[in-house]
Design a protein around this motif. Structure first.
Motif, PDB file in Angstrom:
ATOM      1  N   MET A  80       0.821  -1.210   0.000  1.00 33.40           N
ATOM      2  CA  MET A  80       0.000   0.000   0.000  1.00 33.40           C
ATOM      3  C   MET A  80       0.851   1.254   0.000  1.00 33.40           C
ATOM      4  SD  MET A  80      -3.409  -0.883   2.195  1.00 33.40           S
ATOM      5  CE  MET A  80      -2.640  -1.627   3.611  1.00 33.40           C
ATOM      6  N   GLU A  81       2.076   1.155   0.538  1.00 36.80           N
ATOM      7  CA  GLU A  81       2.970   2.307   0.493  1.00 36.80           C
ATOM      8  C   GLU A  81       3.335   2.648  -0.942  1.00 36.80           C
ATOM      9  OE1 GLU A  81       6.433   2.096   3.082  1.00 36.80           O
ATOM     10  OE2 GLU A  81       5.022   1.832   4.750  1.00 36.80           O
ATOM     11  N   GLU A  82       3.559   1.596  -1.729  1.00 33.50           N
ATOM     12  CA  GLU A  82       3.908   1.820  -3.131  1.00 33.50           C
ATOM     13  C   GLU A  82       2.685   2.155  -3.972  1.00 33.50           C
ATOM     14  OE1 GLU A  82       6.142  -1.355  -4.956  1.00 33.50           O
ATOM     15  OE2 GLU A  82       7.292  -1.646  -3.107  1.00 33.50           O
ATOM     16  N   HIS A  83       1.525   1.700  -3.525  1.00 35.81           N
ATOM     17  CA  HIS A  83       0.306   1.865  -4.325  1.00 35.81           C
ATOM     18  C   HIS A  83      -0.756   2.603  -3.532  1.00 35.81           C
ATOM     19  CE1 HIS A  83       1.578  -0.920  -7.585  1.00 35.81           C
ATOM     20  NE2 HIS A  83       2.332  -1.381  -6.612  1.00 35.81           N
ATOM     21  N   PRO A  84      -0.677   3.922  -3.503  1.00 31.43           N
ATOM     22  CA  PRO A  84      -1.606   4.689  -2.672  1.00 31.43           C
ATOM     23  C   PRO A  84      -3.071   4.526  -3.106  1.00 31.43           C
ATOM     24  CG  PRO A  84      -0.264   6.126  -4.058  1.00 31.43           C
ATOM     25  CD  PRO A  84       0.301   4.771  -4.194  1.00 31.43           C
ATOM     26  N   GLU A  85      -3.295   4.053  -4.340  1.00 27.41           N
ATOM     27  CA  GLU A  85      -4.698   3.893  -4.761  1.00 27.41           C
ATOM     28  C   GLU A  85      -5.363   2.760  -3.979  1.00 27.41           C
ATOM     29  OE1 GLU A  85      -2.139   2.963  -6.514  1.00 27.41           O
ATOM     30  OE2 GLU A  85      -2.501   1.010  -7.432  1.00 27.41           O
ATOM     31  N   VAL A  86      -4.544   1.847  -3.437  1.00 27.64           N
ATOM     32  CA  VAL A  86      -5.114   0.778  -2.608  1.00 27.64           C
ATOM     33  C   VAL A  86      -5.108   1.260  -1.163  1.00 27.64           C
ATOM     34  CG1 VAL A  86      -4.892  -1.612  -1.868  1.00 27.64           C
ATOM     35  CG2 VAL A  86      -4.275  -0.968  -4.200  1.00 27.64           C
ATOM     36  N   THR A  87      -6.314   1.416  -0.597  1.00 31.43           N
ATOM     37  CA  THR A  87      -6.384   2.012   0.740  1.00 31.43           C
ATOM     38  C   THR A  87      -6.504   0.979   1.840  1.00 31.43           C
ATOM     39  OG1 THR A  87      -8.744   2.237   0.403  1.00 31.43           O
ATOM     40  CG2 THR A  87      -7.394   4.180  -0.026  1.00 31.43           C
TER      41      THR A  87
END
Lengths: 327, 427, 325
Positions: B61-68
């Protein structure tokens, strides 16, 4: 008896009422039975065979004590075993009292599952449904008993079909309906179906039968005082029907408290489980057994209601005696 | 379910009853790509497992902010598949799901799972070719696409309680093995002696409980038996090999009493039995209260053999977040994370199936145990039986086999009945 | 409640509803928009609305839907729902498990009724006397009724294990007990007995009420005629409480058709399918195997059985009407 009055009616109403009487009977007669216990001695001349001789008394007590074993032993074993370490539960010879009592089972009950939350779920669902049923069933029962409106008999008959169709018959379509409303894995199906669906019909019937017996003069006086229907129902009829409401409350609560098929079908998240469902899910991560934990949880589930029963039985009976509605 | 739901809604609309119907949610709201929440159903509730999953999810999630949010949703193991299927039927399907090997054909054939090849191959540094062919065999759909990642290929092994064996005056498990006595007959003899002298159980086929019969695969493979033919079309429960295996089990349960009979429970990890056959992952249940040993499966009449249980992770094709879920899966199972997962779940990556990787992450097991038991078990393992309609077959076989678990059972006759019962389902 | 206070709904509402309307209207300060009886009618509809709509939505609509569903089948994983015509009914006719399932259902219901009513009546007769402490026993026999059903059943499942409490107690007196839940006949018997101990208290209380309603004069008269206790019981008491016997037996039968949790916890329908009763089979087909269409077809069978029992009960009651007066 009550059923005679129903039999004297004619038309669909009577047939339906007769059908309902079959199922409603136990509840009504439980009040009767309990009340009779409290009736003055001289009114109970019919019962028993007088005072048995001391010898017969000993035989009677002995027999009753033996018969009581299968009713008492499971509860006793459940409570005592819930304090045993897991390895002792199936020890031979069986222990009637835990030699090394431990609270491990009780700790496990709350760590293996969100048991407190599940307890709350069961409790609040049962209370919401019980209160809801008391309200809506008494409203419907009052209207069917005291208000005249067109199609009353047919409408009552439609309601009574709920008594003839076990919830198990309609579980598949209900599942699909709640699914289409996005209510699977919520408490809504349990609350809505129990409050408004088939299980509540019995309550409506009990309330109707009760309201029929109220003297008409009460209402007439109230109406002369300018009270509307709602006020008559709420301030006069309802307070007078405490004993019937108590019977409805007890039976509704026990019914909802014991639901198993429905939560099994509708609920999937442990945080939403109800107690009966949770009790069968006490296994470790790999399906291993947690007997002591399961027994501790079972004890916590069963004991409070049992204790309330032992006290409420008296309250309930006295409540009935005080209403002054003896036959 | 869409059409079913539409039909139900239609039926309800025509009856036009309550405002409730109007409030109906219908489908899940379209999630915007910027606010993705993922849910993976799992059957472990082990805190260490879940902590590891959460840490991988955090990193993603740190790398992919769209995943909350990424939740791991533990469901009870005993009716896991049924619960997931009911969730799918109930319109609350997870985005990702663990799938047990016995349910693999149902999931793979139905088209419920999203093909993963493109996503996995397209992920930088994924080393897709490192996945072993035998591990992925079960998880290809008709067109050959990989529809689930076999994150766990866990061999069945034997655990022995050496304290119990000593208490019964028997040689330890290592001594048995050294003496060339590591076979089912000797185990049954030793189990019988343990039961006679200590009252504890001999050997336990864990999780079988006279219900979940497919765990017996860890026994009948030693007789060279299989429940049905490779193509799944013909029942082979009535084969001579299977009869031999069940005669052995029946003898153990009712004559030698080396295996607890039906309705009796004994937990090896609570010190209640001398041997148990189970998956290696159960090593985590060892509490150290007794001297234990880890050994391969005993030899059967057909010699050495091994059996693995498999589990895959699939992405539900119907999920509104299927693509995001597949990308997360690619991260969850990339080489580094796979190495972390290897401490609990033997990975499908050939480069990681070695003593160094596994020993580094498995503190309970010695390198020798990993080398002698775990790795050969995975490499040579036959997968536990699987078939479409697994739930119904499981139930039918269970019902028919009950006739076998009585003292004077007609074993060949019962096994023939098993075939009669399930033939319509296999065909 | 006794006959004297009973009022038929027609009479009651005639007196309380329609008649005093004009009388009342003249006393009102404000004239209502609608006449009293119209408003009263509306109030009536509003009062029954929640219950009535609930029944339509949660009973009648689903009832129609099971017939529709039985002509369809789902594939949950593939997400398909299709019309299959009479396929499910053909499956039902050719289902080799249907006969054993119906038989198990029948055996369970019959066993439950006989044992439950027999024990309930026996306990009621024992308790129907004025002896100190008798209410303690009444409380004991009634108490399982309020114990959580699943908790009660789980405890019994432990007690009935091969190495469980029952066999442990039997072993103390030198008896080698059977493996209760794993052998066909004892498994069915166990399920019945566990259920009877759970609920017999309810029927017992009903019988107690009925016994206390038997007029003492009738008994005295019979006794003066020289009737023995046994004759008194079978010739006088039993006929007089026969309506209660009939009613309790029907309640018990209909209740026995709905047994699910007990089977799920104790035997899961086994061994074999010896304890797979109809409701359990329905659940398995619908929610374990996800054959919702076939599950609905089985629901129709269950509905038909309940319907037949209800009609049979109406017919029986007509014949027994003598005893109700």
């Amino acid at each position: 008896m009550r059923t005679d009055a129903i039999a004297r009616n004619s038309g669909p109403d009577a047939a339906a009422a007769q059908a309902a009487a079959v199922i409603a009977r136990p509840v009504l007669d439980v009040d009767d039975a309990l009340r009779d216990q409290r009736a003055p001695r001289d009114q109970r001349a019919g019962q028993g065979r007088g005072r048995p001789s001391p010898w017969r008394k000993v035989v009677l007590y002995g027999l009753l004590s033996v018969l009581a074993i299968p009713f008492v032993f499971p509860t006793w074993w459940m409570i005592t075993s819930s304090f045993k370490p897991i390895s002792q539960i199936f020890a031979f010879p069986p222990e009637l009292w835990p030699s090394n009592p431990t609270l491990d089972g009780y700790v496990g009950a709350f760590t293996a599952q969100p048991f407190a939350l599940q307890y709350f779920n069961s409790m609040y669902i049962a209370i919401v449904v019980t209160v809801g049923t008391m309200l809506f069933a008494s409203m419907a029962g009052y209207a069917f008993a005291r208000i005249r409106f067109r199609g009353q008999g047919i409408l009552f008959l439609v309601v009574l079909t709920g008594l003839l169709i076990p919830a198990e018959v309609t579980i598949v379509p209900l599942f699909q309906m709640f699914n289409s409303w996005g209510m699977i894995d919520t408490h809504w199906p349990l609350i809505l179906v129990s409050t408004f669906g088939a299980p509540s019909v019995l309550a409506t019937f009990i309330m109707r039968q009760y309201f029929i017996t109220l003297p008409v003069e009460l209402e007439e006086a109230a109406r002369i005082d300018g009270l509307g229907r709602w006020r008559i129902y709420w301030s006069i009829a309802l307070p007078l029907s405490r004993s019937a409401l108590a019977a409805v409350a007890i039976f509704t609560f026990l019914h909802v408290w014991n639901l198993y098929l429905e939560p099994t079908v509708y609920l999937q998240t442990p945080e939403l489980f109800t107690l009966p469902q949770a009790l069968t899910r006490y296994t470790d991560a790999y399906g291993g057994e947690m007997w002591n934990v399961q027994l501790a949880a079972a004890t916590l589930t069963a004991l409070p209601v049992l204790i309330v029963f032992v006290f409420a039985q008296k309250q309930f009976v006295e409540g009935l005696a005080q209403t002054g509605l003896k036959g | 379910m869409r059409s079913a739901r539409a039909l139900t809604s239609l039926g309800l609309a025509t009856t036009a009853m309550l405002a409730l119907a109007a409030c109906s949610g219908g489908g899940a709201p379209e999630s915007t790509p910027s606010d993705v929440e993922l849910r993976m159903t799992v059957w472990t509730s082990n805190e260490d497992h879940l902590a590891l999953f959460d840490s991988i999810a955090e990193a993603y999630m740190e790398e992919h902010p769209e995943v909350t949010d990424i939740t791991f949703d533990p469901l009870p193991f005993e009716d896991y598949t049924s619960t997931v299927t009911t969730q799918i039927a109930g319109g609350s399907a997870p985005d990702l799901a663990w799938i047990l090997e016995n349910a693999a054909p149902d999931f793979v054939d139905s088209g419920a799972l999203l093909p993963l090849d493109e996503t996995l191959e397209g992920t930088d540094g994924y080393e897709f070719d490192d996945l072993s062919e035998s591990a992925t065999a079960l998880w290809h759909d008709e067109s050959g696409g990989l529809v689930a990642y076999p994150f766990s290929t866990s061999p069945f092994v034997t655990f022995a309680n050496d304290d119990l064996l000593k208490a019964a005056g028997l040689p330890t498990s290592a001594e048995m093995q050294a003496a060339g006595d590591w076979n089912w007959e000797s185990i049954s003899e030793a189990g019988s002696a343990v039961h006679a002298s200590t009252g504890k159980a001999g050997f336990v086929v864990r999780d079988f409980d006279y219900v979940t019969w497919d765990y017996l695969a860890s026994v009948w493979n030693g007789w060279g038996a299989a429940p049905w033919s490779e193509d799944g079309a013909t029942c082979t429960f009535d084969s001579d090999e299977m009869i031999g295996a069940f005669e052995f089990l029946h003898d153990a349960a009712f004559t030698k009493q080396s295996m607890p009979g039906p309705g009796t429970t004994a937990d090896f990890f609570a010190g209640e039995s001398a041997f148990t056959v189970t998956q290696i992952s159960r090593a985590s249940l060892l509490a150290g209260d007794f001297a234990w040993n880890l050994l391969p499966l005993p030899e059967g009449p057909e010699g050495e053999y091994s059996v693995v249980g498999q589990a895959g992770i699939g992405v539900l094709a119907d999920s509104p977040n299927a693509d995001a879920a597949a990308e997360f899966l690619a991260f969850f199972t990339n080489p580094e994370n796979s190495e972390q997962l290897a401490q609990f779940f033997p990975p499908p990556r050939e480069s990681q199936l070695n003593v160094d990787t596994l020993a580094a992450t498995n503190p309970t097991l010695t390198p020798a145990q990993i080398e002698d038991v775990v790795i050969p078990g995975i490499e040579a393992g036959v997968t536990r039986p699987s078939h479409t309609d697994s739930a119904e077959i499981a139930q039918e076989v269970r019902g028919a086999l009950d006739a076998l678990w009585v003292p004077d059972a007609d074993i060949p006759g019962t096994l023939e009945d098993v075939c009669t019962t399930i033939d319509p389902l296999l065909g | 409640m006794a006959d004297a206070t009973m009022t038929t709904p027609d009479r009651a509402s005639a007196r309380s509803g329609a008649a005093p309307t004009s009388d009342l209207a003249s006393r009102r300060r404000k004239r209502p928009l609608l006449s009293y009886s119209t408003r009263d009618q509306l109030t009536g509809y509003l009062f029954i609305a929640p219950q009535f709509l609930g029944i339509v939505l949660f009973v009648l609509v689903p009832l129609v839907l099971i017939f529709w569903y039985s002509f369809n089948e789902w594939n949950v994983l593939a997400g398909t729902f299709r019309f299959v015509g009479t396929e499910n009914f053909e499956k039902l006719m050719g289902d080799p498990k249907l006969a054993p399932v119906l038989q198990a259902t029948g055996v369970f219901s019959a066993g439950l009724v006989v044992f439950n009513l027999g024990l309930a009546l026996f306990l009621a007769v024992l308790l129907n006397r004025r002896v100190r402490g008798i209410t303690v026993f009444r409380t004991i026999f009634f108490s399982p009724v309020v114990v959580s059903l699943v908790a009660w059943t789980i405890v019994w499942s432990f007690l009935l294990q091969d190495n469980g409490g029952i066999n442990g107690l039997l072993q103390l007196v030198g008896i080698d007990g059977p493996n209760w839940l794993r052998e066909g006949p004892t498994a069915m018997a166990s399920v019945i007995v566990v259920q009877v101990f759970k609920n017999v208290g309810l029927n017992m209380v009903l019988f107690l009420a009925a016994l206390q309603g038997v007029p003492s004069e009738v008994q005295e008269a019979a006794r003066m005629d020289g009737a023995s206790d046994r004759a008194l019981f079978w010739r006088i008491t039993v006929p007089l409480i026969s309506p209660t016997i009939l009613l309790t037996s029907i309640i018990t039968i209909v209740g026995s058709l709905q047994v699910f949790a007990q089977i799920a916890v104790l035997t899961q329908g086994g061994p074999g399918i010896s304890t797979t009763v109809l409701v359990y089979y329905l659940y398995q087909q619908a929610f374990d195997f996800h054959h919702f269409g076939y599950g609905s077809t089985l629901a129709i069978v269950l509905f038909a059985i309940v319907l037949v029992l209800t009609i049979a009960q109406w017919q029986l009651r007509k014949r027994w009407v003598f005893y109700e007066n």
